[in-house]
Design a protein around this motif. Structure first.
Motif, PDB file in Angstrom:
ATOM      1  N   ASP A  49      57.869  28.561  43.775  1.00 23.70           N
ATOM      2  CA  ASP A  49      57.063  27.510  43.172  1.00 23.70           C
ATOM      3  C   ASP A  49      57.797  26.214  43.447  1.00 23.70           C
ATOM      4  O   ASP A  49      58.986  26.100  43.167  1.00 23.70           O
ATOM      5  CB  ASP A  49      56.954  27.705  41.662  1.00 23.70           C
ATOM      6  N   PHE A  50      57.076  25.250  43.971  1.00 22.01           N
ATOM      7  CA  PHE A  50      57.740  24.024  44.371  1.00 22.01           C
ATOM      8  C   PHE A  50      56.833  22.840  44.102  1.00 22.01           C
ATOM      9  O   PHE A  50      55.677  22.822  44.541  1.00 22.01           O
ATOM     10  CB  PHE A  50      58.061  24.093  45.865  1.00 22.01           C
ATOM     11  N   GLY A  51      57.325  21.853  43.395  1.00 23.24           N
ATOM     12  CA  GLY A  51      56.493  20.669  43.193  1.00 23.24           C
ATOM     13  C   GLY A  51      57.261  19.570  42.493  1.00 23.24           C
ATOM     14  O   GLY A  51      58.371  19.768  41.996  1.00 23.24           O
ATOM     15  N   TYR A  66      51.171  15.198  39.670  1.00 21.21           N
ATOM     16  CA  TYR A  66      52.085  16.074  40.408  1.00 21.21           C
ATOM     17  C   TYR A  66      51.520  16.431  41.760  1.00 21.21           C
ATOM     18  O   TYR A  66      50.319  16.320  42.011  1.00 21.21           O
ATOM     19  CB  TYR A  66      52.441  17.324  39.607  1.00 21.21           C
ATOM     20  N   THR A  67      52.407  16.823  42.626  1.00 21.45           N
ATOM     21  CA  THR A  67      52.003  17.255  43.961  1.00 21.45           C
ATOM     22  C   THR A  67      52.968  18.330  44.436  1.00 21.45           C
ATOM     23  O   THR A  67      54.105  18.405  43.970  1.00 21.45           O
ATOM     24  CB  THR A  67      51.993  16.068  44.949  1.00 21.45           C
ATOM     25  N   ASN A  68      52.508  19.178  45.350  1.00 16.53           N
ATOM     26  CA  ASN A  68      53.408  20.173  45.951  1.00 16.53           C
ATOM     27  C   ASN A  68      54.051  19.630  47.210  1.00 16.53           C
ATOM     28  O   ASN A  68      54.864  20.296  47.836  1.00 16.53           O
ATOM     29  CB  ASN A  68      52.655  21.433  46.384  1.00 16.53           C
ATOM     30  N   SER A  69      53.655  18.438  47.597  1.00 17.81           N
ATOM     31  CA  SER A  69      54.154  17.942  48.868  1.00 17.81           C
ATOM     32  C   SER A  69      55.629  17.562  48.771  1.00 17.81           C
ATOM     33  O   SER A  69      56.088  17.048  47.755  1.00 17.81           O
ATOM     34  CB  SER A  69      53.346  16.732  49.319  1.00 17.81           C
ATOM     35  N   PHE A  70      56.337  17.829  49.841  1.00 19.71           N
ATOM     36  CA  PHE A  70      57.764  17.510  49.891  1.00 19.71           C
ATOM     37  C   PHE A  70      57.994  16.299  50.792  1.00 19.71           C
ATOM     38  O   PHE A  70      59.123  15.931  51.076  1.00 19.71           O
ATOM     39  CB  PHE A  70      58.538  18.720  50.426  1.00 19.71           C
ATOM     40  N   ASP A  74      53.917  11.214  50.853  1.00 20.80           N
ATOM     41  CA  ASP A  74      52.997  11.813  49.881  1.00 20.80           C
ATOM     42  C   ASP A  74      53.476  11.591  48.453  1.00 20.80           C
ATOM     43  O   ASP A  74      52.693  11.323  47.544  1.00 20.80           O
ATOM     44  CB  ASP A  74      52.862  13.335  50.112  1.00 20.80           C
ATOM     45  N   TYR A 336      56.708  21.909  36.868  1.00 20.42           N
ATOM     46  CA  TYR A 336      56.333  20.558  37.293  1.00 20.42           C
ATOM     47  C   TYR A 336      54.871  20.213  37.015  1.00 20.42           C
ATOM     48  O   TYR A 336      54.463  19.071  37.124  1.00 20.42           O
ATOM     49  CB  TYR A 336      56.625  20.400  38.791  1.00 20.42           C
TER      50      TYR A 336
END
Lengths: 459, 445
Positions: A49-51, A66-70, A74, A336
């Motif tokens: 899980d990443f965000g 929130y966003t999952n983009s790294f 973004d 997140y």
């Protein structure tokens, strides 16, 4: 996890249209679970899980995105969306990010991702076998092992920059017993803020046996009699009564807006003299423990009620601002995807002086709730309910026949006043607590207590 | 995305995976919460996740990630391989080549995307203002929320399957706290729709406020056995809690009361329970399930007789039948079994007619604690409830702080009438009309 200059740029974008405060919560979590049913692996999953969650505050208003983009662009776009929602007169905010040290009270010995799935599976098989062979009436067992490593980074425009790592390991064992065509379940679910050493430390066979024993007892039990009478609630998960009846109503989430029955009661008597209750996020390696909360505040031991007098609420930064009070290190969130709010950590009624046996023998007629299930509360009205998983009638001061299907209901403010005996056998148990900032690991706990009268739902 | 999946499949094949599949969920959502006419919270989200599964050494392994980048490929494959290695299940999931036909579902409403943030905020503020103006005893609205979301699901596999669905919806929710002296009472109302203009802030505010006010200062009814009308909201919530019993997997594992009951009478003749994936704008609506199988309409219980369990490919193979298109999966989960939109088929009596038929008894308007007071294997329940008594077919006195208890499957046989007021629960997929039940056990005063 994220470079300092990117953090700085994202925070700057977040306050670019006139907010007072911005915060980044980066969450990178690796989770694994295995479920074993019917002598087979029923499911097994691994993932990441990443965000990144960005919170922007102006006065008492909060915007969360929130966003999952790294990707940096973004993240800045996301921050600008939050900023735009707060559009007002821009003020200049300058800040330096100072890397803060986090004192680690939760020492991990074996990181779960260094243990192979095969090795984990061996423990599941042992638990399954112990449960299924307990008795002929046990028809099914389900065992789950889960672990999670959550790496977080928190930074804000007050210059805070902290990282931490939380490692959770848990095992669930449930057994299904059948008698005369009726099915009943028993359950144990120990968990810890530790690594795989926790699973290794468990007496797996004993835990499985306990789950199977509850299932068997309940399959053979009659229904609990409905009515209002004394209830002795044993230690460990029995603490869910305080969690539901009182804990949620002490969270600033409800209190700050005047939506709790305990508003304005600080310093007043809200419970019987024998009740002292504590929320302590600092206990090493406990399921609900944290080095820092999800706003970066160091966790504390908070005495909520001392000898019946309300001493403290559970407070996060934003609600603290509303109430004019400092954070108690209680800002928590599932991940997140949620803005933090005040939540419990390890919450328990402190040990008294009586022996459990003396409480039982002092009770002429009542219910002995050996094991509790989950519950819920409406913090506004204080109305709560919870299920008794394993119960027995008390007759003439002795534990008598097992009963099933009991539910305890009441109002928090009343039940706290009706606690009239507290034993010395304090113990904690693990649960997942759900509220507006998601599901979080919390401990409940208490010694055996007696509530002099409570509505028991049964048949 | 296409490139990433192609690369994942290519590396997977080199690693020894035979068949592979990727499920991608994306979601964009907006939510605003109003408190005392101010924006209390405002949330904008953009998320995606990718679930991978693949057959390695004839066994299925699963993994997922929310970091959709090439550097995730190695971990995805290695995690799935590890999970495949320990997967000793004799009944393996399979990668599906596709159904002949997929019905088009109506789940995307372009007009919803044109509703502005200002309109949404105004709606939410109106809802709170209306609620506070109903009565001076209304103290506050702890939750006054409007939300919208749009999402997509896409499935691509190495057997050539390439499917996608998308949907959007708006929802609103209000909870109201009323106070009279030391007594507090709360009430909630919610609605969801695929048409913004169908939502009415004033009606919802009034509904929640009236619920809160009605229960101020009231206590329990006496303990006993009552005839009861279970209001649509309450019945839908309970059906949601029991729906896992219809899963063929639960039945095969001996974890459902419905084991061995196929083709037998499990409910009164008044009861028909439907699973319908084609209702426009509902959250269980979709043209394909979690394995890519075409979804279909079915009656799970017809006139009281259990007609089918809910199946995915694996459970169907075990039972030597066909998948009912009920494989459940999100990118984070393994394949399971899940209802699509499940509900009691409407009867023909209005709610008022149900009360007249009952004559004397109680109406259960609300139940809580479904996560703790409900045994989803046996169907035993003991749930806190609120409601009012009925005298001569009319509403009499409100009550709260009682629990109702019994067994759900026994209750199904005690249903004598089904109303025409079908309503879906907050999850937007489980629904019920109000039900007249010949007896229900109440613990109260």
């Amino acid at each position: 996890m994220l470079e300092k200059n990117i953090i700085y740029d994202v925070l700057t974008a977040a306050v670019s249209k006139g907010a007072d405060f911005a915060e980044i919560f980066l969450d990178d979590t690796v989770a694994s679970n295995i479920n074993y049913v019917d002598k087979q692996v029923e499911s097994t999953q691994s993932g990441r899980d990443f965000g990144i969650g960005i919170r922007v505050i102006k006065d008492l208003n909060c915007v969360y995105v929130y966003t999952n983009s790294f990707l940096k662009d973004d993240m800045i776009d996301t921050a600008l969306k939050a900023a735009a929602a707060m559009e007002s007169v821009k003020k200049d905010i300058t800040f330096d990010l100072r890397k803060g040290q986090v004192k680690n009270r939760n020492i991990i010995e074996i990181m779960p991702d260094t243990v192979t799935k095969q090795e984990k599976l061996e423990y599941l098989k042992r638990a399954y076998n112990a449960a299924i062979t307990y008795d002929q009436c046990i028809k099914q067992a389900s065992v789950t092992q889960m672990d999670k490593v959550q790496n977080i980074l928190i930074a804000n425009t007050e210059g805070l920059l902290k990282r931490d790592r939380r490692v959770y390991t848990r095992m669930f064992i449930s057994a299904v017993a059948e008698h005369n065509g009726e099915m009943q379940t028993g359950f144990t679910g120990p968990g810890s803020h530790r690594g795989f050493e926790f699973i290794k430390s468990l007496d797996i066979e004993q835990l499985a046996k306990e789950a199977a024993e509850t299932a068997k007892k309940m399959a053979y039990a009659g229904y609990c009699k409905a009515g209002t009478y004394p209830v002795v609630i044993d230690n460990g998960f029995g603490g869910v009564i305080f969690h539901e009846a009182c804990g949620h109503s002490l969270e600033a989430t409800s209190v700050a807006k005047g939506n709790s029955v305990f508003c304005g009661k600080s310093g007043q008597k809200i419970a019987a003299d024998c009740v002292t209750a504590i929320d302590d996020g600092t206990l090493p390696n406990e399921w609900g423990s944290l080095n820092i909360d999800d706003e970066g505040t160091v966790t504390k031991k908070n005495v909520l009620i001392k000898d019946g007098i309300l001493k403290s609420y559970l407070i996060d930064n934003l609600n603290g601002k509303r109430m004019g009070m400092p954070s108690t290190g209680s800002g928590r969130r599932q991940n997140y995807r949620f803005a933090p709010t005040s939540r419990m950590t390890n919450t328990y009624i402190d040990a008294g002086k009586m022996k459990r046996e003396d409480i039982i023998s002092a009770t002429d007629f009542g219910l002995y709730a050996k094991q509790m299930g989950g519950g819920s509360v409406n913090p506004g009205t204080g109305e709560f309910n919870f299920a008794v998983v394993e119960g027995y009638m008390i007759r003439n001061g002795k534990i008598a026949e097992p009963v099933r299907g009991a539910t305890l209901i009441g109002k928090g403010s009343e039940v706290l006043m009706n606690i009239d005996m507290v034993a010395d056998n304090l113990e904690m148990a693990q649960g997942m607590c759900g509220s507006i900032s998601g599901n979080i690991p919390t401990n409940v706990g208490q010694p055996a207590i007696r509530v002099s009268k409570i509505i028991v739902g049964g048949r | 995305m296409k490139q990433l999946i192609a690369k994942l499949f290519e590396q997977g094949r080199l690693m020894g995976f035979t068949d592979m599949e990727v499920l991608t969920n994306t979601n964009e959502s907006f939510e605003v919460k109003i408190y005392e006419q101010q924006i209390d919270s405002y949330k904008v989200t953009d998320s995606r996740g990718m679930g991978f599964r693949g057959v390695y050494d004839n066994k299925m392994g699963y993994s997922y990630t929310e970091k959709l980048s090439e550097d995730s490929i190695d971990i995805l494959l290695e995690d799935a391989r590890q999970n495949a290695i320990i997967n000793d299940n004799p009944d393996q999931d399979v990668i599906f080549e596709g159904s002949k036909e997929y019905k088009k579902v109506e789940n995307w409403f372009p007009a919803l995307e044109k509703v502005t943030v200002e309109e949404k905020i105004r709606f939410t503020k109106d809802m709170e203002r209306f609620a506070l103006s109903v009565d001076s005893r209304i103290k506050s609205c702890p939750y006054c929320v409007f939300g919208s979301s749009s999402g997509s699901t896409a499935m691509v596999n190495s057997k050539g399957l390439d499917l996608s669905d998308k949907g959007n919806a708006v929802f609103c929710y209000i909870s109201v706290l009323a106070q009279d002296g030391q007594d507090y009472s709360s009430g909630v109302a919610f609605d969801f729709s695929s048409d913004f203009s169908e939502l009415n802030p004033e009606n919802l505010a009034k509904e929640a406020a009236e619920k809160a006010l009605s229960y101020l200062g009231v206590g329990p009814v006496p303990t006993g056995t009552y005839k009861a009308v279970m209001l649509n909201d309450a019945s839908a919530d309970i059906l949601g809690a029991v729906s896992s019993c219809f899963s063929a997997r639960a039945v095969q594992k001996g974890m459902s009361f419905l084991k061995g009951k196929l083709g037998t009478k499990v409910a009164s003749e008044a009861v028909t329970i439907v699973d319908d994936p084609f209702l426009p704008g509902m959250s269980g609506t979709g043209s394909f399930d979690g394995e890519g199988v075409a979804t279909k309409y079915k009656e799970v219980i017809k006139d009281g007789v259990l007609k089918t369990y809910l199946h995915n490919l694996k459970t169907a193979k075990i039972d030597k039948t066909e998948s009912t298109g009920n494989a459940g999966r999100s990118y984070k989960s393994n394949i399971g079994v899940t209802p699509t939109n499940m509900y009691f088929a409407k009867g023909n009596k209005t709610f008022d007619q149900l009360l007249e038929t009952m004559d004397e008894g109680i109406v259960i308007t609300e139940v809580s604690a479904l996560h703790s007071g409900f045994n989803d294997i046996s169907g035993d329940f003991s749930l806190p409830a609120k409601g009012y008594t009925v005298k001569n077919g009319k509403k009499d006195k409100y009550f709260r702080q009682i629990t109702i208890s019994g067994n759900y499957f026994k209750m199904l046989t005690d249903i004598t009438e089904v109303g025409d007021d079908l309503k879906f629960a907050t999850d937007g997929k489980i629904g019920s009309p109000s039900l007249l039940i010949s007896e229900i056990s109440v613990a109260g005063a």
